[in-house]
Design a protein around this motif. Sequence first.
Motif, PDB file in Angstrom:
ATOM      1  N   CYS A 164       0.831  -1.201   0.000  1.00  0.00           N
ATOM      2  CA  CYS A 164       0.000   0.000   0.000  1.00  0.00           C
ATOM      3  C   CYS A 164       0.866   1.252   0.000  1.00  0.00           C
ATOM      4  O   CYS A 164       1.897   1.317   0.688  1.00  0.00           O
ATOM      5  N   ALA A 166       1.066   4.083   1.440  1.00  0.00           N
ATOM      6  CA  ALA A 166       0.591   4.823   2.605  1.00  0.00           C
ATOM      7  C   ALA A 166       1.512   4.555   3.784  1.00  0.00           C
ATOM      8  O   ALA A 166       2.236   3.563   3.822  1.00  0.00           O
ATOM      9  N   GLN A 315      -9.782  -4.546  -0.459  1.00  0.00           N
ATOM     10  CA  GLN A 315     -10.705  -3.562   0.113  1.00  0.00           C
ATOM     11  C   GLN A 315     -10.010  -2.665   1.125  1.00  0.00           C
ATOM     12  O   GLN A 315     -10.225  -1.449   1.156  1.00  0.00           O
ATOM     13  N   LEU A 318      -7.488  -0.100  -0.550  1.00  0.00           N
ATOM     14  CA  LEU A 318      -8.194   1.014  -1.173  1.00  0.00           C
ATOM     15  C   LEU A 318      -8.504   2.102  -0.147  1.00  0.00           C
ATOM     16  O   LEU A 318      -8.265   3.300  -0.390  1.00  0.00           O
ATOM     17  N   MET A 319      -9.024   1.707   1.015  1.00  0.00           N
ATOM     18  CA  MET A 319      -9.367   2.671   2.061  1.00  0.00           C
ATOM     19  C   MET A 319      -8.122   3.318   2.661  1.00  0.00           C
ATOM     20  O   MET A 319      -8.080   4.531   2.903  1.00  0.00           O
ATOM     21  N   GLU A 321      -5.162   3.784   1.318  1.00  0.00           N
ATOM     22  CA  GLU A 321      -4.544   4.727   0.392  1.00  0.00           C
ATOM     23  C   GLU A 321      -5.385   5.995   0.250  1.00  0.00           C
ATOM     24  O   GLU A 321      -4.834   7.089   0.051  1.00  0.00           O
ATOM     25  N   GLU A 322      -6.701   5.872   0.363  1.00  0.00           N
ATOM     26  CA  GLU A 322      -7.545   7.068   0.356  1.00  0.00           C
ATOM     27  C   GLU A 322      -7.291   7.914   1.602  1.00  0.00           C
ATOM     28  O   GLU A 322      -7.281   9.148   1.540  1.00  0.00           O
ATOM     29  N   GLU A 323      -7.090   7.250   2.746  1.00  0.00           N
ATOM     30  CA  GLU A 323      -6.756   7.986   3.963  1.00  0.00           C
ATOM     31  C   GLU A 323      -5.443   8.753   3.789  1.00  0.00           C
ATOM     32  O   GLU A 323      -5.320   9.905   4.204  1.00  0.00           O
ATOM     33  N   GLN A 324      -4.462   8.094   3.194  1.00  0.00           N
ATOM     34  CA  GLN A 324      -3.168   8.735   2.981  1.00  0.00           C
ATOM     35  C   GLN A 324      -3.303   9.965   2.075  1.00  0.00           C
ATOM     36  O   GLN A 324      -2.735  11.027   2.355  1.00  0.00           O
ATOM     37  N   GLN A 325      -4.052   9.838   0.985  1.00  0.00           N
ATOM     38  CA  GLN A 325      -4.220  10.956   0.077  1.00  0.00           C
ATOM     39  C   GLN A 325      -4.985  12.103   0.741  1.00  0.00           C
ATOM     40  O   GLN A 325      -4.675  13.287   0.528  1.00  0.00           O
ATOM     41  N   ALA A 326      -5.956  11.775   1.567  1.00  0.00           N
ATOM     42  CA  ALA A 326      -6.700  12.809   2.286  1.00  0.00           C
ATOM     43  C   ALA A 326      -5.776  13.563   3.234  1.00  0.00           C
ATOM     44  O   ALA A 326      -5.869  14.799   3.376  1.00  0.00           O
ATOM     45  N   GLN A 329      -3.539  15.940   1.218  1.00  0.00           N
ATOM     46  CA  GLN A 329      -4.258  17.090   0.690  1.00  0.00           C
ATOM     47  C   GLN A 329      -4.607  18.108   1.769  1.00  0.00           C
ATOM     48  O   GLN A 329      -4.675  19.307   1.496  1.00  0.00           O
TER      49      GLN A 329
END
Length: 356
Positions: A164, A166, A315, A318-319, A321-326, A329
């Motif tokens: 991942c 992240a 699954q 995916l979550m 890596e979304e946390e990392q991108q958030a 940002q």
Amino acid sequence: MQHKTLKSPSQSTEKTHIRQLGINLNQWYTVARSTDLTTEPLAVVIWHQAIVLFRDSAGKINALEDRCPHRQVKLSHGKIKGDLIECAYHGWRLNAIGECAEVDYLAENQKLPNCKICSFPVKEQSGFIWIFPGDETKAEAINLLSLPEWDHLNYIATVAVIECQAHHSFLIENLMDMYHGHLHEDLQAWANPVLDSLTEDEHHVTALYQAESYYKIDKIWSISQLFFKSLRQLHPEPLEVSYVYPHWVSTLGNDFKIYCLVCPVSEMATRAYLIHFTSLNAFWRLHKLPVWFRRFIKDSCFGAAQKLLDGLVRQDVLMIEEEQQAFLQNSERKSYELNRALVSVQRLMRSQAENR
């Protein structure tokens, strides 16, 4: 054995954000499966440090910095020559402690270069390769995480690789927070978790959840539950999860044991090995069967839960890596947490990283 202490600019002050925190290098980290390392060098990375693994003529594993001291190119591009690793560029050959041992074009009036790269303590245990990237004088005093089920004939194993992009803290929190089972629908083995108790010290955090399991492995036919959803029925089971720094261990009732061996690569990348064991201990007459037959069953059933495990990993990644991108940002945006286990987990991460 020469050794270099690995450092990272994110690993220094108490103000470091948990999502940028470094690791305690004075631990054993899993970097590969034993089967990944054959007759060619293998490149791995542990917290910004590139390392090359290679087996000598006796099969013993050695770990060196992944660079040739001559022109600084990667040794992992080279070959194994007996007990030495040969650089692909000019053919310089280095020994297990990182010394230059042979140069084919060395003139009679020349001596071997007095250069040396770092070597690292390395062990092969329970089907995995472990590296100690910190102070080598502490390596023997610190134990590897034990996986007794790996060789036990009553446990069937499945291994999934987690890659991942992240920070490792996101993965650990995911593993310790059983309320996220909502994400996995019918892929997870448990439902309806309630955090019952929490214990912690300087090395671990253990959370005990009261949950319900979809599986009960108590009769030969009940193994078919793993493949047929219609046969599954919920029943109460304790669910215990532990962050045994830097790895993770979970036990669901008497039937399932799961480990996650974590290898932080950088602030933005984490590699881990998720190992799922299904217990056959309920079948008390197994010990009367010939060992060769039990070994055959264990080996033949290896990977039986692969589809399930890979689905869970996809699954979760995916979550995560979304946390990392958030976070990237908007790192100042506040998150709201209800699971008190994660406060303890973050405290342990910070303590280990800053007091190594």
